[in-house]
Design a protein around this motif. Structure first.
Motif, PDB file in Angstrom:
ATOM      1  N   GLY A   1       0.798  -1.222   0.000  1.00 56.91           N
ATOM      2  CA  GLY A   1       0.000   0.000   0.000  1.00 56.91           C
ATOM      3  C   GLY A   1       0.827   1.268   0.000  1.00 56.91           C
ATOM      4  O   GLY A   1       0.304   2.359  -0.261  1.00 56.91           O
ATOM      5  N   ASP A   2       2.143   1.161   0.270  1.00 56.23           N
ATOM      6  CA  ASP A   2       3.004   2.349   0.274  1.00 56.23           C
ATOM      7  C   ASP A   2       3.129   2.918  -1.141  1.00 56.23           C
ATOM      8  O   ASP A   2       3.132   2.176  -2.131  1.00 56.23           O
ATOM      9  N   VAL A   3       3.259   4.244  -1.199  1.00 58.89           N
ATOM     10  CA  VAL A   3       3.360   4.950  -2.487  1.00 58.89           C
ATOM     11  C   VAL A   3       4.580   5.850  -2.447  1.00 58.89           C
ATOM     12  O   VAL A   3       4.880   6.469  -1.424  1.00 58.89           O
ATOM     13  N   LYS A   4       5.302   5.921  -3.591  1.00 60.24           N
ATOM     14  CA  LYS A   4       6.480   6.791  -3.657  1.00 60.24           C
ATOM     15  C   LYS A   4       6.621   7.354  -5.064  1.00 60.24           C
ATOM     16  O   LYS A   4       6.347   6.674  -6.046  1.00 60.24           O
ATOM     17  N   LYS A   5       7.059   8.605  -5.123  1.00 59.98           N
ATOM     18  CA  LYS A   5       7.320   9.265  -6.405  1.00 59.98           C
ATOM     19  C   LYS A   5       8.799   9.119  -6.758  1.00 59.98           C
ATOM     20  O   LYS A   5       9.671   9.345  -5.925  1.00 59.98           O
ATOM     21  N   PHE A   6       9.052   8.760  -8.009  1.00 57.58           N
ATOM     22  CA  PHE A   6      10.426   8.663  -8.516  1.00 57.58           C
ATOM     23  C   PHE A   6      10.562   9.588  -9.724  1.00 57.58           C
ATOM     24  O   PHE A   6       9.690   9.609 -10.603  1.00 57.58           O
ATOM     25  N   ASP A   7      11.660  10.341  -9.739  1.00 56.18           N
ATOM     26  CA  ASP A   7      11.940  11.205 -10.892  1.00 56.18           C
ATOM     27  C   ASP A   7      12.769  10.418 -11.895  1.00 56.18           C
ATOM     28  O   ASP A   7      13.830   9.876 -11.550  1.00 56.18           O
ATOM     29  N   ILE A   8      12.274  10.325 -13.125  1.00 56.34           N
ATOM     30  CA  ILE A   8      12.952   9.556 -14.174  1.00 56.34           C
ATOM     31  C   ILE A   8      13.125  10.451 -15.396  1.00 56.34           C
ATOM     32  O   ILE A   8      12.515  11.528 -15.467  1.00 56.34           O
ATOM     33  N   PRO A   9      13.940  10.062 -16.381  1.00 59.10           N
ATOM     34  CA  PRO A   9      14.169  10.924 -17.546  1.00 59.10           C
ATOM     35  C   PRO A   9      12.889  11.352 -18.274  1.00 59.10           C
ATOM     36  O   PRO A   9      12.804  12.465 -18.783  1.00 59.10           O
ATOM     37  N   GLN A  10      11.864  10.462 -18.289  1.00 57.84           N
ATOM     38  CA  GLN A  10      10.624  10.807 -18.996  1.00 57.84           C
ATOM     39  C   GLN A  10       9.754  11.778 -18.214  1.00 57.84           C
ATOM     40  O   GLN A  10       8.839  12.374 -18.770  1.00 57.84           O
ATOM     41  N   GLY A  11       9.989  11.885 -16.894  1.00 57.49           N
ATOM     42  CA  GLY A  11       9.149  12.736 -16.060  1.00 57.49           C
ATOM     43  C   GLY A  11       9.124  12.239 -14.632  1.00 57.49           C
ATOM     44  O   GLY A  11      10.163  12.133 -13.970  1.00 57.49           O
ATOM     45  N   HIS A  12       7.930  11.887 -14.157  1.00 56.21           N
ATOM     46  CA  HIS A  12       7.768  11.403 -12.785  1.00 56.21           C
ATOM     47  C   HIS A  12       6.878  10.166 -12.802  1.00 56.21           C
ATOM     48  O   HIS A  12       5.870  10.131 -13.501  1.00 56.21           O
ATOM     49  N   VAL A  13       7.261   9.162 -12.011  1.00 58.45           N
ATOM     50  CA  VAL A  13       6.438   7.963 -11.906  1.00 58.45           C
ATOM     51  C   VAL A  13       6.061   7.778 -10.436  1.00 58.45           C
ATOM     52  O   VAL A  13       6.909   7.864  -9.554  1.00 58.45           O
ATOM     53  N   ILE A  14       4.760   7.605 -10.199  1.00 62.76           N
ATOM     54  CA  ILE A  14       4.266   7.392  -8.841  1.00 62.76           C
ATOM     55  C   ILE A  14       3.922   5.917  -8.725  1.00 62.76           C
ATOM     56  O   ILE A  14       3.066   5.405  -9.466  1.00 62.76           O
ATOM     57  N   VAL A  15       4.613   5.219  -7.819  1.00 63.14           N
ATOM     58  CA  VAL A  15       4.527   3.760  -7.729  1.00 63.14           C
ATOM     59  C   VAL A  15       3.849   3.352  -6.428  1.00 63.14           C
ATOM     60  O   VAL A  15       4.110   3.932  -5.371  1.00 63.14           O
ATOM     61  N   ARG A  16       3.000   2.335  -6.521  1.00 64.24           N
ATOM     62  CA  ARG A  16       2.348   1.766  -5.331  1.00 64.24           C
ATOM     63  C   ARG A  16       2.683   0.285  -5.243  1.00 64.24           C
ATOM     64  O   ARG A  16       2.603  -0.432  -6.242  1.00 64.24           O
ATOM     65  N   LEU A  17       3.102  -0.171  -4.056  1.00 66.62           N
ATOM     66  CA  LEU A  17       3.361  -1.595  -3.828  1.00 66.62           C
ATOM     67  C   LEU A  17       2.025  -2.290  -3.558  1.00 66.62           C
ATOM     68  O   LEU A  17       1.377  -2.034  -2.546  1.00 66.62           O
ATOM     69  N   LYS A  18       1.620  -3.148  -4.495  1.00 73.93           N
ATOM     70  CA  LYS A  18       0.323  -3.833  -4.367  1.00 73.93           C
ATOM     71  C   LYS A  18       0.419  -5.084  -3.506  1.00 73.93           C
ATOM     72  O   LYS A  18      -0.393  -5.306  -2.615  1.00 73.93           O
ATOM     73  N   THR A  19       1.410  -5.931  -3.830  1.00 71.44           N
ATOM     74  CA  THR A  19       1.479  -7.237  -3.173  1.00 71.44           C
ATOM     75  C   THR A  19       2.922  -7.639  -2.926  1.00 71.44           C
ATOM     76  O   THR A  19       3.792  -7.390  -3.762  1.00 71.44           O
ATOM     77  N   ILE A  20       3.155  -8.287  -1.780  1.00 64.59           N
ATOM     78  CA  ILE A  20       4.443  -8.934  -1.502  1.00 64.59           C
ATOM     79  C   ILE A  20       4.221 -10.437  -1.606  1.00 64.59           C
ATOM     80  O   ILE A  20       3.439 -11.005  -0.839  1.00 64.59           O
ATOM     81  N   ASN A  21       4.858 -11.051  -2.587  1.00 65.47           N
ATOM     82  CA  ASN A  21       4.729 -12.498  -2.790  1.00 65.47           C
ATOM     83  C   ASN A  21       5.981 -13.193  -2.256  1.00 65.47           C
ATOM     84  O   ASN A  21       7.068 -12.997  -2.787  1.00 65.47           O
ATOM     85  N   GLU A  22       5.814 -13.961  -1.200  1.00 65.71           N
ATOM     86  CA  GLU A  22       6.955 -14.671  -0.628  1.00 65.71           C
ATOM     87  C   GLU A  22       7.295 -15.894  -1.486  1.00 65.71           C
ATOM     88  O   GLU A  22       6.493 -16.342  -2.306  1.00 65.71           O
ATOM     89  N   LYS A  23       8.491 -16.422  -1.278  1.00 65.13           N
ATOM     90  CA  LYS A  23       8.921 -17.609  -2.008  1.00 65.13           C
ATOM     91  C   LYS A  23       7.986 -18.780  -1.698  1.00 65.13           C
ATOM     92  O   LYS A  23       7.598 -18.987  -0.564  1.00 65.13           O
ATOM     93  N   GLY A  24       7.604 -19.515  -2.710  1.00 65.46           N
ATOM     94  CA  GLY A  24       6.677 -20.644  -2.526  1.00 65.46           C
ATOM     95  C   GLY A  24       5.978 -20.955  -3.824  1.00 65.46           C
ATOM     96  O   GLY A  24       6.623 -21.022  -4.867  1.00 65.46           O
ATOM     97  N   VAL A  25       4.647 -21.134  -3.773  1.00 62.84           N
ATOM     98  CA  VAL A  25       3.892 -21.378  -4.999  1.00 62.84           C
ATOM     99  C   VAL A  25       3.574 -20.037  -5.656  1.00 62.84           C
ATOM    100  O   VAL A  25       3.807 -18.981  -5.096  1.00 62.84           O
ATOM    101  N   LEU A  26       3.020 -20.104  -6.864  1.00 67.01           N
ATOM    102  CA  LEU A  26       2.720 -18.885  -7.612  1.00 67.01           C
ATOM    103  C   LEU A  26       1.819 -17.946  -6.811  1.00 67.01           C
ATOM    104  O   LEU A  26       0.932 -18.404  -6.082  1.00 67.01           O
ATOM    105  N   PRO A  27       2.008 -16.640  -6.967  1.00 67.30           N
ATOM    106  CA  PRO A  27       1.077 -15.689  -6.353  1.00 67.30           C
ATOM    107  C   PRO A  27      -0.340 -15.915  -6.900  1.00 67.30           C
ATOM    108  O   PRO A  27      -0.502 -16.330  -8.056  1.00 67.30           O
ATOM    109  N   ILE A  28      -1.338 -15.635  -6.085  1.00 68.21           N
ATOM    110  CA  ILE A  28      -2.727 -15.887  -6.465  1.00 68.21           C
ATOM    111  C   ILE A  28      -3.092 -15.199  -7.775  1.00 68.21           C
ATOM    112  O   ILE A  28      -3.743 -15.804  -8.647  1.00 68.21           O
ATOM    113  N   GLU A  29      -2.680 -13.926  -7.948  1.00 69.78           N
ATOM    114  CA  GLU A  29      -3.049 -13.202  -9.170  1.00 69.78           C
ATOM    115  C   GLU A  29      -2.480 -13.887 -10.405  1.00 69.78           C
ATOM    116  O   GLU A  29      -3.120 -13.942 -11.451  1.00 69.78           O
TER     117      GLU A  29
END
Length: 701
Positions: free
Chosen positions: A536-564
Motif C-alpha cells: 500500500g506504500d506509495v512513492k514518487k520517482f523522478d525519471i528521464p521521462q518525467g515522474h512515476v508514482i509507484v504503489r506496492l500492491k502485493t508482496i509475494n513470498e517464495k513458494g507457490v505462484l502468487p494468487i493473481e
C-alpha cells in the motif's frame, strides 16, 4: 597530588569513555566481518560462499569489457556464471576430471577473436595451435601486462575446457536404440481413425463454476514443482511525462521562425548593434547553425533515403540556398537549408562471386582453380546478358558470397571506397545497366550496376522541443500532489480524477532492473524490496521521462505462484476439472451414439491422426484422447475421457500400421541429435533445482 585527585574523581567518566571506544571498535569489527545482519558474501551454492569482493571485481571486469552494460546486467551475468561454475566444479571433482594443454587450446580455438585472427591461422585458414603457443611464449617477455591478464584468466579457461569435456562425456551417454527409432517412426506414421462424441468445457459458463483461492493454492501445492515461484513484488504506477504543452510548442515554433528573418543584435566586441541576416541569406552557415542549433553543423552528404521520410521530397528538391521548415522531426523543430548537391554519391549493384581455391577468406569446400572460376564467371555473364531478369536467381544458386546470397546478390547504397578497389571502380565508373566480370582477391565478380544516387549537403538548425520552466513546475506539482493524496485515497480513483492511466508491473523479481513501460528502474525495485516498504506504500520517482508514482500492491513470498498469477495459469485447469464433473453427469450411455443423444451432441469422426501430432480436426490438440484411441482394438469404445478442451468418448475404427523399414537409423540419429542438443541446458537446470542456493546479490546491486 592535585592532578591525581582529579583523576580519581573522574575515574568513572574515564572508564565509561574507554568502554564506549572499545565497544565502537568491536561493533566496527563485527560489521566489517559480516555480523549484525551485514552480509560478507553475495551468496552461496551448496555451502560454498561467493565472496562479495571477488564478485564485485568480476562485475567491474564485465562492465569494462562490455561497454554500455548496466551494473545490474553485469551482476546478474556474473551471478549466473558463478553458480554454474560452482555446480559444475562439483561434478568435475566427482568425475576426477583433469585437462591438458590440447583441451585448453580447443577452448581458444572456439573463440572467434582467437580462431579467426590471421596471426594464428595456417595456410588453409585454420587455427594453428603451434602458432598460438609461440605467441603465448613470446608474450611473456614482449607484453607482460597482457601475459598477466591471460594468467589471471587461466582458471576460467581450464574450467571451460573441463566443462566442454564433461558435457562431451554426458552427451556420449545419451543414445537412442533401434527400438526408440522404431517407436519414433510408429508415432509419426501409424494412423488412427475413430468416432467420438465431445462436450466442450465452454458449454458451461465460467460463472457457473466457482473456484476459491484456497482451491487454487491446494492444487498448486499438489503440483509444487510445476508451480513453484521465487519471491516477487506486484506494483502499479502512473507515469506523468514531463513534456511540453501546446503553448510551449507554439512559442518554440515562433522562436525558430524568427531565425528566417533578419534581426538586430548587440555586438559585445564592437559595442554596437549588428543586423544579423536570416537563415536563407546568411553566408557562414556553419557559424549560424552552431550558434542557434542544439545539433552541431555537419558537412556530410546524405542520400534521399537518409532524409526524414515525411519530408524527404520537399528537402531533396530544394534549390541551392533555399530553406524548408520549420518542421518537427524526432522531437526537434528544424529548419533545413540546401547547401549543395553532387551526383554518383552512392550506388546500387548486384553481383555473383565465383571464388577459387587460395582466394581471400577461403571456404575449404571450394576446390575450383582460378581458371575454372574465370570460365564460370564468363559463362554466368553470358546468361545475365541473355536474360537480365534472371540475375537474382543466378546469384542465389551460384554466388559464393553468403552476405548477399539471400538478396539475389544485391548491395544497396554502396558508398565510394566501401568495396575493394576493382569492384568500387567498376560500379562508380560505369553507367546504370552496365554488366561485366571483375577480378578481386576474393574471386571473380559478375557485376550489374543497377542504380546511382545523388547526395545533398544540408545545413539544419534543430532546436529540441522541451517544456518551459512553468510547465515543468506544474508537472512536478501534479506528481507531488498525487504522491501525497495516494496515502489516503484509492490509487485507481485518484489516477482517474487526474486523467492518468494506472499500469500494472507484476512479478518484479529482487534482481530485476527493467520495468515495462518505464525502462531501467533499479531504484524502484530496491524500494519495493526494502524492509521499510509495506503493501500500500506509495512513492514518487523522478525519471528521464518525467515522474512515476509507484504503489506496492502485493508482496509475494517464495513458494507457490502468487494468487493473481495463478488466476491466469491455474484457474482454467481447476475450473475445467469442476466442469468435467458436471459434464460427466450428463454423458450417460455406453456408446458414442447414446451419449451424443443424451447430451444433444453429434458423433464426429477423426481420420488418420498420429501420436506425434495428436490434433483432432476442428477441435484441437488432444494427446490423451488420441492415445486412448490408439490403445483400443477396432470397434471398441472407451469410457469418458477428460481432455484438454472437453470430455470425450471415442470408438476406434481402424489403426493403420505403417510398413516396416529395413532399418530405423534416420530416426535413431535424429533422436540422438535432439537429446544431445538439450544436454547442457537440462543438466544446468537439474543441478540448480537440486542445489542449496542462497542469493543475497540484491543487497549489493
Amino acid at each position: 597530588m592535585a592532578v591525581l585527585s582529579k583523576i580519581r574523581q573522574r575515574s568513572l567518566i574515564l572508564i565509561l569513555v574507554i568502554g564506549f571506544c572499545l565497544l565502537a571498535f568491536i561493533i566496527g569489527d563485527i560489521i566489517n566481518s559480516g555480523g549484525f545482519g551485514v552480509t560478507r558474501n553475495v551468496g552461496s551454492v551448496n555451502g560454498k560462499d561467493i565472496p562479495v569482493q571477488d564478485f564485485l571485481q568480476k562485475v567491474n571486469d564485465v562492465q569494462a569489457r562490455q561497454q554500455g552494460i548496466s551494473p545490474t546486467q553485469a551482476a546478474n551475468a556474473v551471478w549466473s556464471q558463478e553458480v554454474d561454475n560452482i555446480l559444475f566444479e562439483e561434478r568435475f571433482e566427482k568425475a576426477g576430471l583433469r585437462v591438458g594443454k590440447d583441451h585448453i587450446f580447443n577452448v581458444y580455438a572456439q573463440d572467434p577473436q582467437v580462431a579467426q585472427n590471421p596471426q594464428f591461422q595456417n595456410a588453409l585458414g585454420k587455427f594453428d595451435k603451434a602458432k598460438f603457443n609461440e605467441f603465448l611464449v613470446n608474450m611473456k617477455t614482449t607484453n607482460p601486462a597482457q601475459w598477466q591478464m591471460i594468467e589471471k584468466n587461466k582458471g576460467l579457461v581450464e574450467n571451460a575446457a573441463k566443462k566442454q569435456l564433461y558435457l562431451t562425456m554426458v552427451k556420449a551417454a545419451f543414445f537412442a536404440t533401434d527400438v526408440d527409432g522404431k517407436a519414433k517412426y510408429a508415432a509419426e506414421t501409424d494412423k488412427a481413425s475413430f468416432d467420438y462424441v465431445f462436450v466442450p468445457y465452454s458449454s458451461i459458463n465460467d460463472d457457473q463454476v466457482k473456484v476459491s483461492d484456497e482451491e487454487l493454492v491446494a492444487y498448486m501445492k499438489k503440483n509444487e514443482k510445476k508451480y513453484k515461484s521465487e519471491a516477487s513484488r506486484d506494483l502499479e504506477f502512473v507515469l506523468i511525462e514531463n513534456k511540453p504543452s501546446q503553448e510551449d510548442e507554439a512559442e518554440m515554433k515562433k522562436e525558430i521562425n524568427s531565425l528566417l528573418l533578419p534581426k538586430v543584435e548587440y555586438n559585445e566586441t564592437t559595442k554596437a548593434n549588428d543586423t544579423v541576416p536570416g537563415f536563407a541569406s546568411v553566408a557562414n552557415n556553419e557559424e549560424f547553425v552552431n550558434k542557434y542549433s542544439d545539433i552541431k553543423y555537419d558537412t556530410t552528404y546524405v542520400t534521399k533515403k537518409q532524409l526524414p521520410v515525411e519530408f524527404a521530397e520537399q528537402i531533396y528538391n530544394l534549390g541551392k540556398g533555399h530553406v524548408f521548415g520549420p518542421y518537427i522531426d524526432n522531437g526537434y523543430y528544424k529548419l533545413t537549408k540546401m547547401i549543395n548537391k553532387k551526383g554518383n554519391a552512392s550506388a546500387k549493384a548486384s553481383h555473383i562471386l565465383v571464388a577459387f581455391k587460395g582466394g581471400a577468406a577461403p571456404d575449404p569446400s571450394i576446390t575450383r582453380t582460378k581458371e575454372e572460376a574465370k570460365a564460370k564467371a564468363d559463362d554466368l555473364l553470358k546468361q545475365v546478358n541473355a536474360n537480365p531478369g534472371n540475375f537474382a536467381m543466378l546469384a542465389m544458386t551460384n554466388t559464393d558470397d553468403p552476405g548477399s546470397k539471400q538478396t539475389g546478390g544485391e548491395y544497396d547504397n554502396i558508398m565510394p571506397n566501401q568495396m575493394v578497389k576493382p569492384f568500387n571502380d567498376f560500379v562508380f565508373n560505369n553507367p546504370v545497366g552496365t554488366t561485366g566480370v571483375v577480378e578481386t582477391d576474393f574471386g571473380y565478380h559478375v557485376i550489374k550496376v543497377t542504380g546511382k544516387n545523388e547526395a545533398v549537403q544540408l545545413a539544419t538548425v534543430a532546436q529540441k522541443i522541451e517544456p518551459s520552466e512553468a510547465t515543468t513546475d506544474a508537472i512536478f506539482t501534479k506528481a507531488s500532489k498525487m504522491e501525497m493524496e495516494a496515502e489516503e485515497k484509492p490509487f485507481a480513483d485518484l489516477a482517474k480524477s487526474l486523467s492518468l492511466t494506472v499500469t500494472p508491473a507484476n512479478k518484479v523479481m529482487a534482481n530485476d532492473e527493467n520495468i515495462q513501460g518505464i525502462g531501467s528502474q533499479r531504484g524502484i525495485v530496491k524500494w519495493a524490496y526494502s524492509n521499510d516498504t509495506k503493501v500500500g506504500d506509495v512513492k514518487k520517482f523522478d525519471i528521464p521521462q518525467g515522474h512515476v508514482i509507484v504503489r506496492l500492491k502485493t508482496i509475494n513470498e517464495k513458494g507457490v505462484l502468487p494468487i493473481e498469477e495463478a488466476k491466469i495459469s491455474v484457474l482454467p485447469i481447476v475450473r475445467n476439472e469442476k466442469k468435467a464433473e458436471l459434464i460427466r453427469k450428463k454423458m450417460e450411455g455406453t456408446s458414442v451414439e447414446a451419449v451424443a443423444q443424451k447430451t444433444g451432441s453429434t458423433v464426429a469422426s477423426a481420420v488418420d491422426v498420429t501420436l506425434a501430432n495428436p490434433t483432432i480436426a476442428n477441435v484441437g490438440s488432444e494427446p490423451k484422447v488420441v492415445g486412448k484411441a490408439f490403445g483400443l482394438s477396432a470397434g471398441k469404445t472407451s469410457g469418458l475421457i477428460n481432455g484438454q478442451l472437453g470430455v470425450f468418448m471415442v470408438r476406434t475404427k481402424t489403426i493403420a500400421k505403417a510398413p516396416a523399414l529395413p532399418n530405423y537409423t534416420a530416426f535413431t540419429s535424429r533422436l540422438n541429435g535432439e537429446a544431445r542438443q538439450q544436454v547442457q541446458g537440462r543438466l544446468s537446470n537439474a543441478l540448480k533445482d537440486n542445489a542449496d542456493i542462497e542469493d543475497n546479490r540484491s543487497e549489493f546491486n
